[in-house]
Design a protein around this motif. Structure first.
Motif, PDB file in Angstrom:
ATOM      1  N   GLU A 205      15.347  52.553 116.712  1.00  0.00           N
ATOM      2  CA  GLU A 205      14.987  51.207 117.162  1.00  0.00           C
ATOM      3  C   GLU A 205      13.823  51.258 118.141  1.00  0.00           C
ATOM      4  N   CYS A 206      12.869  50.347 117.957  1.00  0.00           N
ATOM      5  CA  CYS A 206      11.766  50.219 118.918  1.00  0.00           C
ATOM      6  C   CYS A 206      12.332  49.716 120.233  1.00  0.00           C
ATOM      7  N   ILE A 207      12.082  50.424 121.302  1.00  0.00           N
ATOM      8  CA  ILE A 207      12.651  50.081 122.598  1.00  0.00           C
ATOM      9  C   ILE A 207      12.071  48.780 123.155  1.00  0.00           C
ATOM     10  N   ALA A 216       7.207  58.247 118.670  1.00  0.00           N
ATOM     11  CA  ALA A 216       8.027  58.781 119.755  1.00  0.00           C
ATOM     12  C   ALA A 216       7.278  58.700 121.077  1.00  0.00           C
ATOM     13  N   VAL A 217       7.988  58.282 122.119  1.00  0.00           N
ATOM     14  CA  VAL A 217       7.447  58.269 123.482  1.00  0.00           C
ATOM     15  C   VAL A 217       8.490  58.922 124.391  1.00  0.00           C
ATOM     16  N   TYR A 225      11.593  55.450 121.058  1.00  0.00           N
ATOM     17  CA  TYR A 225      10.711  55.158 119.930  1.00  0.00           C
ATOM     18  C   TYR A 225      10.155  53.740 120.056  1.00  0.00           C
ATOM     19  N   VAL A 226       8.909  53.586 119.615  1.00  0.00           N
ATOM     20  CA  VAL A 226       8.255  52.277 119.558  1.00  0.00           C
ATOM     21  C   VAL A 226       7.705  52.079 118.151  1.00  0.00           C
ATOM     22  N   CYS A 227       7.362  50.821 117.833  1.00  0.00           N
ATOM     23  CA  CYS A 227       6.974  50.523 116.451  1.00  0.00           C
ATOM     24  C   CYS A 227       5.466  50.491 116.230  1.00  0.00           C
TER      25      CYS A 227
END
Length: 258
Positions: A205-207, A216-217, A225-227
């Motif tokens: 899921e995008c945070i 990934a961050v 994770y972000v989109c």
């Protein structure tokens, strides 16, 4: 003597007024400060409210391969193009930006919330110039997002977005007005790049937005994770705030599901 008494009375009245004026001025000052604080808090909520309003378009985030056709079912005068959609966070507001390479009609679509609930604004930059056409859109009973041009001189009178195949296909229909009727200008069918991504693996899921996280961050040794690039920039600018908001959303979701 009478004049002296009158002067003394005026001085006393002024002192009384001054004595009342200071508390009154203080109250006004505190009210003003309170208004500024409320406005600041509202401004802080603005990006979150925008993200919620634009959640309908989360499915657009990602990279796309498109084929445009002036006439459905015919390859005559067809063309190919590439699109990329990402979140944009600027000046306390959020938007979704869809940039297109090889476009024939519009090379940039920017979607923002409208003042009316369940409606959105679309700014479409023309492919051959910097001219921008303004649209207002809403969701149709069939589930499509239909944007209507605000100006009769717009390149397209209506622009319709529709996703199928669980979001792996995006259809964009451009229509022009011919007298009182809408006629087809072109249709672009997009296929999501990497549409097989995620099969057989855990959903990430995008945070920031809650969409599919593909980038990934890290923060304090923890991977999130972000989109898209816009969400990545927002996370890196203030990871603590993003993580706190994410945890609050998850806690609220658990409460709502009970």
């Amino acid at each position: 003597m009478s004049g002296f008494r009158n002067m003394r009375c005026r001085l006393i009245n002024r002192r009384k007024v001054s004595g009342l004026a200071w508390p009154l001025a203080g109250a006004i000052c505190w009210l003003s400060i309170g208004g500024l604080i409320a406005a600041a808090l509202a401004a802080d909520d603005h990006p979150a409210n925008d993200r919620e309003s634009l959640g309908e378009f989360q499915v657009l985030v990602g990279s796309w391969r498109g084929v445009g056709q002036p006439k459905r079912g015919s390859t005559r005068d067809a063309w190919t193009e590439r699109g990329a959609c990402a979140w944009e966070f600027r000046d306390g507001a959020a938007a979704l930006v869809f940039s297109i390479e090889g476009a024939k009609h519009y090379r940039l679509l920017r979607i923002t919330p409208s003042d009316e609930p369940n409606t959105w604004r679309l700014s479409a930059t023309r492919a051959e110039s910097d001219a921008i056409d303004a649209f207002t859109g809403s969701k149709s009973p069939a589930g499509q997002i239909v944007f209507s041009a605000a100006d009769e001189g717009a390149l397209a009178a209506q622009l319709t977005l529709r996703t199928v195949a669980d979001g792996d296909r995006l259809l964009v229909l451009l229509e022009q007005r011919n007298k009182q009727q809408l006629t087809r200008l072109a249709e672009i069918g997009y296929t999501r790049q990497g549409s097989n991504f995620g099969k057989g693996v855990t959903y990430r899921e995008c945070i920031v937005t809650g969409g599919l996280g593909t980038i990934a961050v890290e923060h304090n040794g923890q991977t999130y994770y972000v989109c898209c690039g816009g969400c990545k920039e927002l996370f890196e600018a203030d990871p603590e705030a993003v993580i706190a908001e994410y945890k609050q959303r998850r806690e609220q979701k658990q409460v709502d599901n009970k």
